[in-house]
Design a protein around this motif. Sequence first.
Motif, PDB file in Angstrom:
ATOM      1  N   GLY A  17      39.527  74.334   9.252  1.00 52.13           N
ATOM      2  CA  GLY A  17      40.619  75.201   9.654  1.00 52.13           C
ATOM      3  C   GLY A  17      40.496  75.752  11.057  1.00 52.13           C
ATOM      4  N   PHE A  18      39.413  75.454  11.758  1.00 47.00           N
ATOM      5  CA  PHE A  18      39.210  75.948  13.119  1.00 47.00           C
ATOM      6  C   PHE A  18      39.661  74.886  14.130  1.00 47.00           C
ATOM      7  CE2 PHE A  18      35.375  78.352  11.229  1.00 47.00           C
ATOM      8  CZ  PHE A  18      36.189  79.429  10.868  1.00 47.00           C
ATOM      9  N   ALA A  19      40.161  75.354  15.259  1.00 52.33           N
ATOM     10  CA  ALA A  19      40.695  74.445  16.280  1.00 52.33           C
ATOM     11  C   ALA A  19      39.584  73.769  17.069  1.00 52.33           C
ATOM     12  CB  ALA A  19      41.605  75.229  17.237  1.00 52.33           C
ATOM     13  N   ASP A  20      39.880  72.595  17.601  1.00 48.78           N
ATOM     14  CA  ASP A  20      38.946  71.874  18.466  1.00 48.78           C
ATOM     15  C   ASP A  20      38.531  72.776  19.641  1.00 48.78           C
ATOM     16  OD1 ASP A  20      39.624  69.809  16.797  1.00 48.78           O
ATOM     17  OD2 ASP A  20      40.433  68.495  18.361  1.00 48.78           O
ATOM     18  N   GLY A  21      37.246  72.722  19.978  1.00 50.16           N
ATOM     19  CA  GLY A  21      36.748  73.411  21.160  1.00 50.16           C
ATOM     20  C   GLY A  21      36.884  74.917  21.128  1.00 50.16           C
ATOM     21  N   SER A  22      36.883  75.508  19.935  1.00 50.87           N
ATOM     22  CA  SER A  22      37.176  76.940  19.828  1.00 50.87           C
ATOM     23  C   SER A  22      35.941  77.835  19.815  1.00 50.87           C
ATOM     24  CB  SER A  22      38.015  77.211  18.573  1.00 50.87           C
ATOM     25  OG  SER A  22      37.404  76.683  17.413  1.00 50.87           O
ATOM     26  N   PHE A  23      34.744  77.246  19.974  1.00 50.78           N
ATOM     27  CA  PHE A  23      33.521  78.045  19.982  1.00 50.78           C
ATOM     28  C   PHE A  23      32.658  77.664  21.189  1.00 50.78           C
ATOM     29  CE2 PHE A  23      34.911  78.034  15.596  1.00 50.78           C
ATOM     30  CZ  PHE A  23      34.813  79.384  15.262  1.00 50.78           C
ATOM     31  N   ASP A  24      32.069  78.683  21.784  1.00 52.31           N
ATOM     32  CA  ASP A  24      31.238  78.480  22.972  1.00 52.31           C
ATOM     33  C   ASP A  24      29.763  78.291  22.639  1.00 52.31           C
ATOM     34  OD1 ASP A  24      33.409  79.103  25.008  1.00 52.31           O
ATOM     35  OD2 ASP A  24      33.426  80.919  23.762  1.00 52.31           O
ATOM     36  N   LEU A  25      29.366  78.719  21.461  1.00 53.07           N
ATOM     37  CA  LEU A  25      27.975  78.578  21.015  1.00 53.07           C
ATOM     38  C   LEU A  25      27.972  78.456  19.509  1.00 53.07           C
ATOM     39  CD1 LEU A  25      24.859  78.718  21.381  1.00 53.07           C
ATOM     40  CD2 LEU A  25      25.077  81.223  21.265  1.00 53.07           C
ATOM     41  N   ALA A  89      30.600  70.459  14.056  1.00 55.67           N
ATOM     42  CA  ALA A  89      30.047  71.293  15.114  1.00 55.67           C
ATOM     43  C   ALA A  89      30.382  70.717  16.485  1.00 55.67           C
ATOM     44  CB  ALA A  89      28.531  71.423  14.947  1.00 55.67           C
ATOM     45  N   HIS A  90      30.263  69.405  16.634  1.00 58.56           N
ATOM     46  CA  HIS A  90      30.602  68.765  17.905  1.00 58.56           C
ATOM     47  C   HIS A  90      32.082  68.949  18.227  1.00 58.56           C
ATOM     48  CE1 HIS A  90      31.707  65.313  20.529  1.00 58.56           C
ATOM     49  NE2 HIS A  90      30.557  65.602  21.111  1.00 58.56           N
ATOM     50  N   ARG A  91      32.937  68.794  17.237  1.00 60.36           N
ATOM     51  CA  ARG A  91      34.378  68.961  17.452  1.00 60.36           C
ATOM     52  C   ARG A  91      34.732  70.383  17.876  1.00 60.36           C
ATOM     53  NH1 ARG A  91      38.643  70.984  14.667  1.00 60.36           N
ATOM     54  NH2 ARG A  91      37.401  71.473  12.814  1.00 60.36           N
TER      55      ARG A  91
END
Length: 295
Positions: A17-25, A89-91
């Motif tokens: 449910g989370f968008a691509d590239g939405s986390f920095d760490l 995680a990569h996504r």
Amino acid sequence: MTTLTIHCGDNLEVLGGFADGSFDLIYIDPPFNTGKVQSRTRLKTTRDANGDRRGFQGKRYRTIELGASSFNDAFDDFTKFLAPRLCEAHRLLSATGSFFLHIDYREVHYCKIMLDGIFGRNSFINEIIWAYDYGARSKKRWSAKHDNILWYAKNPDNYTYRFDSIDRIPYMAPGLVGPEKAARGKTPTDTWWNTIVSPNGKEKTGYPTQKPLAILNRIVQVHSNPGDRVLDFFAGSGTTGEAAIRAGREAVLVDSNPAAIEVMRQRFRLDSPAFYEFKNGVSVPVASTETGTDD
């Protein structure tokens, strides 16, 4: 203003449910596949002349059990379980994001091969060894007293590494470097010496396999910027979340274990986190007092 969000549910379903590239760490500390049930009992002691243990200056104390938590750390195919979660995680990593996998000697070799395939071998930056010195010693082999933390960058040519935010450690021989350098200390290498969470310390939550806040503080402060979004989808006791909100980052935590959710609810009761439970394919907001009540 930093925010803290906690999701209760299967992490693979929640991550979708989370968008691509939405986390920095992203940092995860998955089960190590030890083949055992991991458990911890929370205890306190009180003065009692007829107590069951003897303490300082020979005084007697009585042990009181406060509760216990556990989880089954055994998988028929650990790599099959972990691989799709590593792909997620990569996504989910941003273009300059970093991923940290905390594991031990049993599975680290297989995990590195998987991560090389997902991120690319050039994206492997470091293997960090967290070394500690606590617990029983083996009489049949060299005692294992370290964990492995694999660091991969989404882009090996452009990632967050805040050198000036690294905490410094004392020189082992300060007399050899002079007073100025001795006072400043030195930066750690890829071997991090840090004690485990003390069984009797204030940091202890009672959750099995809780990791020291000092380890997560270092990762969060060096590998993300203020305001960045940090994810831990094997959140356990929530140490990553505490490190993130202390450092002014946004934290998103995921765990399927009701005991973990309850530990985090108690740990973050003053931080007003938002709680979600994954039901029928979506994350549904719930009141914090409702989480962790259903199996």
